[in-house]
Motif scaffolding. Structure first.
Motif, PDB file in Angstrom:
ATOM      1  N   THR A 103       1.366  11.940  -2.415  1.00 20.98           N
ATOM      2  CA  THR A 103       0.028  12.530  -2.428  1.00 20.98           C
ATOM      3  C   THR A 103      -0.983  11.572  -1.801  1.00 20.98           C
ATOM      4  OG1 THR A 103       0.472  13.924  -4.350  1.00 20.98           O
ATOM      5  CG2 THR A 103      -1.831  13.297  -3.966  1.00 20.98           C
ATOM      6  N   GLY A 104      -1.714  12.040  -0.820  1.00 28.15           N
ATOM      7  CA  GLY A 104      -2.647  11.197  -0.090  1.00 28.15           C
ATOM      8  C   GLY A 104      -4.024  11.126  -0.717  1.00 28.15           C
ATOM      9  N   GLN A 105      -4.076  10.782  -2.021  1.00 29.61           N
ATOM     10  CA  GLN A 105      -5.352  10.641  -2.724  1.00 29.61           C
ATOM     11  C   GLN A 105      -5.244   9.449  -3.675  1.00 29.61           C
ATOM     12  OE1 GLN A 105      -7.343  14.310  -4.130  1.00 29.61           O
ATOM     13  NE2 GLN A 105      -5.510  15.422  -3.469  1.00 29.61           N
ATOM     14  N   ASP A 106      -6.034   8.414  -3.423  1.00 30.23           N
ATOM     15  CA  ASP A 106      -5.964   7.195  -4.227  1.00 30.23           C
ATOM     16  C   ASP A 106      -6.250   7.453  -5.699  1.00 30.23           C
ATOM     17  OD1 ASP A 106      -5.312   5.659  -2.042  1.00 30.23           O
ATOM     18  OD2 ASP A 106      -7.369   4.988  -1.664  1.00 30.23           O
ATOM     19  N   SER A 107      -7.062   8.467  -5.987  1.00 30.43           N
ATOM     20  CA  SER A 107      -7.451   8.725  -7.375  1.00 30.43           C
ATOM     21  C   SER A 107      -6.256   9.079  -8.244  1.00 30.43           C
ATOM     22  CB  SER A 107      -8.478   9.860  -7.427  1.00 30.43           C
ATOM     23  OG  SER A 107      -7.957  11.056  -6.874  1.00 30.43           O
ATOM     24  N   PHE A 108      -5.176   9.571  -7.645  1.00 36.69           N
ATOM     25  CA  PHE A 108      -3.982   9.912  -8.412  1.00 36.69           C
ATOM     26  C   PHE A 108      -3.031   8.732  -8.575  1.00 36.69           C
ATOM     27  CE2 PHE A 108      -5.231  14.181  -6.967  1.00 36.69           C
ATOM     28  CZ  PHE A 108      -5.137  14.874  -8.156  1.00 36.69           C
ATOM     29  N   HIS A 109      -3.308   7.626  -7.896  1.00 40.69           N
ATOM     30  CA  HIS A 109      -2.369   6.519  -7.851  1.00 40.69           C
ATOM     31  C   HIS A 109      -2.669   5.414  -8.859  1.00 40.69           C
ATOM     32  CE1 HIS A 109      -1.622   7.536  -3.295  1.00 40.69           C
ATOM     33  NE2 HIS A 109      -1.144   8.443  -4.122  1.00 40.69           N
ATOM     34  N   THR A 110      -3.923   5.169  -9.150  1.00 42.46           N
ATOM     35  CA  THR A 110      -4.350   3.904  -9.738  1.00 42.46           C
ATOM     36  C   THR A 110      -3.742   3.608 -11.108  1.00 42.46           C
ATOM     37  OG1 THR A 110      -6.324   5.015 -10.578  1.00 42.46           O
ATOM     38  CG2 THR A 110      -6.518   3.860  -8.470  1.00 42.46           C
ATOM     39  N   GLN A 111      -3.483   4.621 -11.936  1.00 43.92           N
ATOM     40  CA  GLN A 111      -3.044   4.375 -13.308  1.00 43.92           C
ATOM     41  C   GLN A 111      -1.532   4.238 -13.448  1.00 43.92           C
ATOM     42  OE1 GLN A 111      -5.359   6.634 -16.438  1.00 43.92           O
ATOM     43  NE2 GLN A 111      -5.847   7.893 -14.654  1.00 43.92           N
ATOM     44  N   PHE A 112      -0.783   4.451 -12.375  1.00 45.13           N
ATOM     45  CA  PHE A 112       0.669   4.558 -12.524  1.00 45.13           C
ATOM     46  C   PHE A 112       1.431   3.657 -11.566  1.00 45.13           C
ATOM     47  CE2 PHE A 112      -1.315   8.645 -13.592  1.00 45.13           C
ATOM     48  CZ  PHE A 112      -1.015   8.687 -14.952  1.00 45.13           C
ATOM     49  N   LEU A 113       0.796   2.577 -11.160  1.00 44.33           N
ATOM     50  CA  LEU A 113       1.437   1.648 -10.243  1.00 44.33           C
ATOM     51  C   LEU A 113       2.522   0.832 -10.949  1.00 44.33           C
ATOM     52  CD1 LEU A 113      -1.807   0.405  -8.464  1.00 44.33           C
ATOM     53  CD2 LEU A 113      -0.189   2.133  -7.637  1.00 44.33           C
ATOM     54  N   PRO A 114       3.593   0.426 -10.273  1.00 43.01           N
ATOM     55  CA  PRO A 114       3.857   0.689  -8.860  1.00 43.01           C
ATOM     56  C   PRO A 114       4.503   2.060  -8.646  1.00 43.01           C
ATOM     57  CG  PRO A 114       5.590  -0.681  -9.745  1.00 43.01           C
ATOM     58  CD  PRO A 114       4.601  -0.486 -10.864  1.00 43.01           C
ATOM     59  N   LEU A 115       4.090   2.727  -7.600  1.00 36.65           N
ATOM     60  CA  LEU A 115       4.687   3.999  -7.222  1.00 36.65           C
ATOM     61  C   LEU A 115       5.873   3.764  -6.293  1.00 36.65           C
ATOM     62  CD1 LEU A 115       1.404   5.995  -6.464  1.00 36.65           C
ATOM     63  CD2 LEU A 115       2.736   6.003  -8.581  1.00 36.65           C
ATOM     64  N   THR A 116       6.595   4.823  -6.020  1.00 33.39           N
ATOM     65  CA  THR A 116       7.704   4.745  -5.069  1.00 33.39           C
ATOM     66  C   THR A 116       7.183   4.290  -3.718  1.00 33.39           C
ATOM     67  OG1 THR A 116       8.772   6.581  -6.226  1.00 33.39           O
ATOM     68  CG2 THR A 116       9.592   6.044  -4.022  1.00 33.39           C
ATOM     69  N   GLU A 117       7.837   3.308  -3.124  1.00 32.51           N
ATOM     70  CA  GLU A 117       7.370   2.772  -1.847  1.00 32.51           C
ATOM     71  C   GLU A 117       7.791   3.669  -0.685  1.00 32.51           C
ATOM     72  OE1 GLU A 117       9.179  -0.855  -0.509  1.00 32.51           O
ATOM     73  OE2 GLU A 117      11.063  -0.416  -1.528  1.00 32.51           O
ATOM     74  N   GLY A 118       7.178   3.417   0.460  1.00 31.36           N
ATOM     75  CA  GLY A 118       7.624   4.056   1.695  1.00 31.36           C
ATOM     76  C   GLY A 118       6.768   5.207   2.167  1.00 31.36           C
ATOM     77  N   PHE A 119       5.625   5.455   1.519  1.00 35.48           N
ATOM     78  CA  PHE A 119       4.758   6.553   1.942  1.00 35.48           C
ATOM     79  C   PHE A 119       3.546   6.013   2.700  1.00 35.48           C
ATOM     80  CE2 PHE A 119       7.319   8.366  -1.375  1.00 35.48           C
ATOM     81  CZ  PHE A 119       7.620   9.622  -0.863  1.00 35.48           C
ATOM     82  N   LEU A 120       3.216   6.668   3.780  1.00 37.74           N
ATOM     83  CA  LEU A 120       2.094   6.315   4.645  1.00 37.74           C
ATOM     84  C   LEU A 120       1.183   7.519   4.769  1.00 37.74           C
ATOM     85  CD1 LEU A 120       4.351   4.814   7.461  1.00 37.74           C
ATOM     86  CD2 LEU A 120       3.174   3.496   5.681  1.00 37.74           C
ATOM     87  N   TYR A 121      -0.095   7.266   5.002  1.00 37.90           N
ATOM     88  CA  TYR A 121      -1.072   8.355   5.016  1.00 37.90           C
ATOM     89  C   TYR A 121      -1.861   8.342   6.321  1.00 37.90           C
ATOM     90  CZ  TYR A 121       0.126   7.294   0.219  1.00 37.90           C
ATOM     91  OH  TYR A 121       0.828   6.984  -0.920  1.00 37.90           O
ATOM     92  N   GLY A 140      -3.454   8.974  15.445  1.00 34.99           N
ATOM     93  CA  GLY A 140      -3.195   8.149  14.276  1.00 34.99           C
ATOM     94  C   GLY A 140      -1.787   8.354  13.741  1.00 34.99           C
ATOM     95  N   LEU A 141      -1.343   9.587  13.754  1.00 31.96           N
ATOM     96  CA  LEU A 141       0.018   9.881  13.320  1.00 31.96           C
ATOM     97  C   LEU A 141       1.028   9.236  14.261  1.00 31.96           C
ATOM     98  CD1 LEU A 141       2.092  11.346  11.568  1.00 31.96           C
ATOM     99  CD2 LEU A 141       1.715  13.401  12.956  1.00 31.96           C
ATOM    100  N   ARG A 142       0.794   9.344  15.547  1.00 33.14           N
ATOM    101  CA  ARG A 142       1.702   8.745  16.525  1.00 33.14           C
ATOM    102  C   ARG A 142       1.768   7.224  16.344  1.00 33.14           C
ATOM    103  NH1 ARG A 142       4.051  10.231  21.281  1.00 33.14           N
ATOM    104  NH2 ARG A 142       3.038  12.279  21.263  1.00 33.14           N
ATOM    105  N   ASP A 143       0.624   6.597  16.056  1.00 31.83           N
ATOM    106  CA  ASP A 143       0.606   5.152  15.859  1.00 31.83           C
ATOM    107  C   ASP A 143       1.435   4.736  14.652  1.00 31.83           C
ATOM    108  OD1 ASP A 143      -1.006   4.856  18.062  1.00 31.83           O
ATOM    109  OD2 ASP A 143      -2.873   4.652  16.919  1.00 31.83           O
ATOM    110  N   LEU A 144       1.310   5.479  13.546  1.00 30.51           N
ATOM    111  CA  LEU A 144       2.080   5.160  12.346  1.00 30.51           C
ATOM    112  C   LEU A 144       3.574   5.283  12.607  1.00 30.51           C
ATOM    113  CD1 LEU A 144       0.197   6.779   9.314  1.00 30.51           C
ATOM    114  CD2 LEU A 144       0.578   4.350   9.747  1.00 30.51           C
ATOM    115  N   ILE A 145       3.953   6.380  13.265  1.00 28.34           N
ATOM    116  CA  ILE A 145       5.366   6.599  13.552  1.00 28.34           C
ATOM    117  C   ILE A 145       5.901   5.510  14.481  1.00 28.34           C
ATOM    118  CG2 ILE A 145       6.937   8.152  14.803  1.00 28.34           C
ATOM    119  CD1 ILE A 145       5.299  10.482  13.633  1.00 28.34           C
ATOM    120  N   GLY A 146       5.051   5.045  15.401  1.00 28.16           N
ATOM    121  CA  GLY A 146       5.473   3.972  16.292  1.00 28.16           C
ATOM    122  C   GLY A 146       5.633   2.641  15.589  1.00 28.16           C
ATOM    123  N   LYS A 147       4.895   2.436  14.514  1.00 26.81           N
ATOM    124  CA  LYS A 147       4.903   1.150  13.823  1.00 26.81           C
ATOM    125  C   LYS A 147       5.964   1.079  12.723  1.00 26.81           C
ATOM    126  CE  LYS A 147       1.759  -2.045  11.431  1.00 26.81           C
ATOM    127  NZ  LYS A 147       0.373  -2.253  10.930  1.00 26.81           N
TER     128      LYS A 147
END
Length: 385
Positions: free
Chosen positions: A146-164, A172-179
């Protein structure tokens, strides 16, 4: 028994409930403990595709419940096989995995994408790109998606490997995929909880082309947008997309808990025995209800969904409000706080939702025009007051 007090005493405080006890319902109407009537423009957050206690859905449920309620996925049952067949035939997908919810259907989609990418490209190709303001569920992994920080803060660490990435920003999407070595792009064609934000056809087709170019899987989350909600069987069909994986739930079984992950030819055989499972997935009663729903979502019915959505849009735009969405999944801007609008609508006998700072409307797909017009007039009155 005072139900409200009992609820507060014994149920975990995860829901800030309205002061309303619903005791029964029929179609688009529901009633509180005093017998007061409400027009429900929420359909259980898009779950009750045909409203409350729909005769055909009830019959499908009761007939199946009197025959076979549950076995396990160690055995064959007819309703799940028939449901999988109709879903594949209507979408062109090849295989289906059944679960209990939208979050679980997204978990399955993520697992399928990562297994496919690891097998084809290597274990480092585990990243999945999702969109800012997206919503994909409340498990630790779907929260991470989920691409919303408000849902993340209380439950860290979350599953790694997600990019937004920002929707509509193909560079921007092409840059992420390239990196980052990327397994999949995961998106909602219309971001529901994120504010009923409609992604453009140009952007979605550009995402499709990029995924095709890079051999990256495209996952479309149809949890809220699927099963006729937008006036198409699935929202991606408005955009001429050909996703590799589709997740859905909510309206799938007309009020019963059921999720499904649809797998294209590219990934149809990605799972082997024991790779994934769900104890209640493909429950015969839920599958029978879903069959009843799916068989009614034909072209004429879906055209009526579009017409009803356009009626709501045109009427509410007369108030000066901006309306986003498709079909009977609509978001409405409000000058006063949306919480006040919802409360005033409820006071006048109409139930509504919010999506961020917008009023969100998800009425039953078969709501009658008399009820629809009455509800819209009340909403217009509240917007203009």
């Amino acid at each position: 028994m005072n139900i409200k007090n009992t609820d507060k005493q014994y149920i975990a405080h995860t829901y800030n409930r309205f002061d309303l006890l619903i005791t029964r319902g029929k179609g688009a109407l529901c009633y509180d403990e005093n017998g007061r009537e409400y027009i429900d423009m929420t359909s259980g957050i898009g779950v009750n595709a045909f409203g409350y206690s729909d005769d055909e859905v009830v019959k499908a449920i009761t007939d199946q419940a009197s025959t076979l309620t549950h076995t396990s996925n160690l055995y064959y049952t007819a309703p799940s096989a028939e449901l999988a067949k109709i879903l594949c035939e209507r979408t062109g997908m090849k295989k289906v995995f059944f679960s209990n919810s939208g979050a679980e259907s997204n978990e399955c989609a993520i697992k399928a994408a990562r297994k496919y990418a690891a097998a084809k490209k290597g274990g480092e190709y585990f990243h999945i790109v999702t969109m800012n303001r997206s919503f994909h569920g409340r498990t630790l992994t779907t929260l991470a998606a989920t691409g919303q920080d408000s849902f993340h803060t209380q439950f860290l660490p979350l599953t790694e490997g997600f990019l937004y990435t920002e929707p509509e920003d193909i560079d921007g999407l092409r840059d992420l995929i390239g990196k980052y070595p990327t397994a999949a792009v995961m998106l909602e064609c219309i971001q529901g909880e994120g504010g009923v934000n409609v992604l453009s056809k140009e952007y979605l087709q550009a995402v499709q082309a990029l995924c095709d170019e890079k051999d990256i899987l495209l996952i479309v989350d149809e949890v809220q947008t699927g099963n006729g909600r937008t006036g198409a069987l699935y929202s991606y069909m408005h955009y001429d997309l050909h996703p590799d994986i589709v997740s859905t739930a909510k309206g799938l079984a007309g009020g019963l808990p059921m999720g499904a992950t649809l797998l294209s030819e590219k990934v149809e055989d990605i799972f082997s025995y024991g790779d994934h499972g769900s104890t209640f997935g493909a429950n015969p009663v839920c599958a029978a209800a879903a069959l009843s729903v799916q068989k009614r979502l034909d072209g004429d019915f879906l055209n009526e969904v579009k017409k009803k959505g356009e009626y709501i849009r045109k009427e509410l735009e007369k108030t000066g409000a901006k309306v986003s969405g498709l079909g009977l999944m609509l978001g409405v801007t409000t000058e006063k706080p949306v919480s006040d609008v919802i409360r005033e609508c409820m006071d006048k006998g109409v139930l509504c939702l919010s999506a961020k700072d917008k009023l969100r409307l998800l009425p039953p797909l078969n709501i009658g025009y008399d009820e629809l017009k009455k509800a819209v007039e009340i909403i217009k009155t509240v917007l203009c007051s």
